[in-house]
Design an enzyme around this catalytic site. Structure first.
Site, PDB file in Angstrom:
ATOM      1  N   HIS A  37      -2.308  -7.130   2.712  1.00  0.00           N
ATOM      2  CA  HIS A  37      -2.320  -7.736   4.043  1.00  0.00           C
ATOM      3  C   HIS A  37      -3.232  -7.125   4.932  1.00  0.00           C
ATOM      4  CE1 HIS A  37      -0.101  -4.751   6.476  1.00  0.00           C
ATOM      5  NE2 HIS A  37       0.410  -4.321   5.318  1.00  0.00           N
ATOM      6  N   GLY A  87       0.888  -1.086  -0.137  1.00  0.00           N
ATOM      7  CA  GLY A  87      -0.016  -0.041  -0.063  1.00  0.00           C
ATOM      8  C   GLY A  87       0.997   1.418   0.033  1.00  0.00           C
ATOM      9  N   THR A  88       1.954   1.171   0.819  1.00  0.00           N
ATOM     10  CA  THR A  88       2.857   2.284   0.808  1.00  0.00           C
ATOM     11  C   THR A  88       3.492   2.588  -0.485  1.00  0.00           C
ATOM     12  OG1 THR A  88       3.730   1.940   3.031  1.00  0.00           O
ATOM     13  CG2 THR A  88       4.909   3.256   1.776  1.00  0.00           C
ATOM     14  N   GLN A 145      -8.013   0.592   3.897  1.00  0.00           N
ATOM     15  CA  GLN A 145      -8.633   0.058   5.067  1.00  0.00           C
ATOM     16  C   GLN A 145     -10.201  -0.175   4.524  1.00  0.00           C
ATOM     17  OE1 GLN A 145      -7.973  -0.731   8.189  1.00  0.00           O
ATOM     18  NE2 GLN A 145      -5.944  -0.015   8.148  1.00  0.00           N
ATOM     19  N   CYS A 202       4.725   6.670  22.639  1.00  0.00           N
ATOM     20  CA  CYS A 202       5.981   5.973  22.858  1.00  0.00           C
ATOM     21  C   CYS A 202       5.875   4.699  21.789  1.00  0.00           C
ATOM     22  CB  CYS A 202       6.137   5.117  24.327  1.00  0.00           C
ATOM     23  SG  CYS A 202       5.641   6.326  25.509  1.00  0.00           S
ATOM     24  N   ASN A 237      -7.376   4.653   9.094  1.00  0.00           N
ATOM     25  CA  ASN A 237      -6.946   3.580   9.880  1.00  0.00           C
ATOM     26  C   ASN A 237      -6.653   3.752  11.510  1.00  0.00           C
ATOM     27  OD1 ASN A 237      -4.873   5.367   8.626  1.00  0.00           O
ATOM     28  ND2 ASN A 237      -3.541   4.115  10.062  1.00  0.00           N
TER      29      ASN A 237
HETATM   30  C1  LIG Z   1      -1.639  -0.163   6.188  1.00  0.00           C
HETATM   31  C2  LIG Z   1      -1.907   0.940   5.135  1.00  0.00           C
HETATM   32  C3  LIG Z   1      -1.278   1.406   4.418  1.00  0.00           C
HETATM   33  C4  LIG Z   1       0.071   0.805   4.087  1.00  0.00           C
HETATM   34  O1  LIG Z   1      -0.050  -0.321   3.627  1.00  0.00           O
HETATM   35  P1  LIG Z   1       1.412  -1.541   3.446  1.00  0.00           P
HETATM   36  O2  LIG Z   1       0.918  -2.507   2.466  1.00  0.00           O
HETATM   37  O3  LIG Z   1       1.292  -1.671   4.827  1.00  0.00           O
HETATM   38  O4  LIG Z   1       2.280  -0.508   2.713  1.00  0.00           O
HETATM   39  C5  LIG Z   1      -1.528   2.693   3.815  1.00  0.00           C
HETATM   40  N1  LIG Z   1      -2.673   3.293   3.960  1.00  0.00           N
HETATM   41  C6  LIG Z   1      -3.592   3.063   4.910  1.00  0.00           C
HETATM   42  C7  LIG Z   1      -4.779   3.549   5.255  1.00  0.00           C
HETATM   43  C8  LIG Z   1      -3.353   1.884   5.811  1.00  0.00           C
HETATM   44  O5  LIG Z   1      -4.045   1.158   6.564  1.00  0.00           O
END
Ligand SMILES: *Cc1c(COP(=O)(O)O)cnc(C)c1O
Length: 398
Positions: A206, A76-77, A184, A330, A156
């Site tokens: 994932h 997602g990143t 999400q 933290c 999220n």
């Molecule tokens: C988890 C998430 C991401 C990042 O996805 P990854 O596959 O972990 O890189 C981006 N945006 C939102 C809203 C997420 O919940």
């Protein structure tokens, strides 16, 4: 079962386990059918047809006009980075204006900062107190030189769902393109790229019971895009790199499973979510839900537990086998508490006591009962040890 052996996973917004049925669909491509989807002999062609079949199924499930509007990514990143940097730098290489919300995932905020360093102007639009982006606020922020609006679909941390279709409409009216981070929401609430009217969207495997290391980017045909990864020209020259065939096949299967029963599952999860919120706030004083304003995701309960450090609650719950998440400072390795909670006006000292409980496919009512049995005594103990709790939260602080 002994309480100490019990494991209750309540952090589905962080990641999900791979569903067995998803794993089963992936297995051939992790073992015997290992060909490179770009090779011309039969093992390669087998991988290629599985990849293209996955692309078609995903395209159909999100209402895309054409399978080639789906490109597979590493996560997602990557999809977020590619959307923001790729669209903006191709559509307007000389600079311009971009709108994102201030409670986006860091996968949007960091590339937005990078665009600022390259000379673009970025508006970080704050959500309203309810945790929603208001369409009229987007409208007011739009300019003639706005290149792209990127607003997340489901948040999220607090679970609020943004009015993406309406935002896309006002963005397009001013000539801007529209991206949404749907990591999400995909599979949890109806998601159709044409109903939403978006140009680009981010997905992550994932978060929906597929594997880690697979994501997808929806890019409407004709949308300007500069590739992030250059090389062999895979994914229609938009994302070079040998494709993750098992990941893609798993993503398609995972999305099918999500869509199949999303209505019943949504009802089941929102009932459990409300049981968490009601259970905690009725058992413990000085606790509130971060927001109850709809629309919200069915599976995220965000709570503010006043006078307690999120990290402390997390560790005590972990000792009881329960996994949750906190927006406290933290745990994120910084001094500032969650930018999401701050963005909706939660004071820092209260944001430090935030707890996110996120539910999913394998969450049972017994899991929630166990959580509600274990959690209140933890908070009472932590509060009784706190030198400031009484002072900060007054006489109602028993
Ligand atoms: C988890 C998430 C991401 C990042 O996805 P990854 O596959 O972990 O890189 C981006 N945006 C939102 C809203 C997420 O919940």
């Amino acid at each position: 079962m002994d309480a100490t052996d019990r494991r209750v996973y309540l952090d589905y917004a962080a990641t999900t386990p791979i569903d067995e049925r998803v794993l089963e669909s992936m297995m051939p491509f992790l073992t015997t059918a290992y060909g490179n989807a770009n090779s011309l002999y039969s093992t390669g062609r087998e991988a290629y047809s599985a990849l293209e079949d996955a692309r078609e199924r995903i395209a159909k499930l999100i209402g895309a006009d054409h399978p080639n509007e789906i490109q597979f990514t590493g996560c997602g990143t990557e999809s977020d980075n590619a959307a923001l940097l790729g669209i903006v730098s191709r559509k307007s290489p000389q600079g311009g204006h971009v709108i994102v919300s201030s409670f986006e995932h860091h996968a949007i905020l960091e590339p937005a900062h990078a665009l600022e360093k390259r000379g673009y102007e970025v508006t970080y639009l704050a959500p309203r107190k309810s945790g929603h982006i208001a369409v009229e606020d987007v409208e007011a922020a739009l300019r003639d030189d706005t290149v792209l609006v990127s607003i997340m679909h489901g948040n999220n941390e607090i679970g609020t769902v943004q009015p993406i279709a309406e935002i896309a409409r006002v963005a397009h009216a001013r000539g801007a393109l529209m991206h949404t981070d749907a990591a999400q929401t995909l599979g949890k609430i109806p998601f159709d790229v044409n109903e939403l009217g978006i140009d680009a969207a981010t997905f992550s495997g994932h978060k929906i019971y597929a594997a880690k290391g697979i994501g997808a980017l929806y890019l409407r045909r004709g949308t300007p895009f500069e590739p992030l990864l250059r090389g062999g020209g895979q994914e229609f020259k938009k994302r070079s790199g040998t494709q993750n065939v098992p990941g893609a096949v798993g993503l398609a299967r995972a999305l099918e499973l999500m869509v199949e029963d999303h209505e019943e599952e949504s009802l089941r999860l929102s009932t459990l979510r409300d049981k968490v919120i009601e259970g905690v706030t009725s058992r413990l004083e000085n606790t509130v839900a971060t927001t109850l304003t709809e629309p919200r995701l069915p599976n995220i309960a965000s709570l503010l537990i006043k006078g307690v450090e999120g990290e402390a609650m997390l560790l005590q719950l972990d000792a009881k086998g329960i996994a949750v998440s906190t927006g406290s400072a933290c745990s994120s390795g910084s001094l500032e508490p969650s930018h999401v909670l701050l963005s909706i006006g939660v004071p820092p000292e209260i944001a430090h006591g935030s707890l996110r409980i996120s539910l999913g496919r394998f969450t049972t009512e017994e899991d929630i009962d166990y959580f509600l049995e274990v959690f209140p005594p933890i908070v009472e103990r932590l509060r009784s040890m706190s030198p400031v709790y009484e002072k900060m939260f007054g006489s109602s602080a028993k």
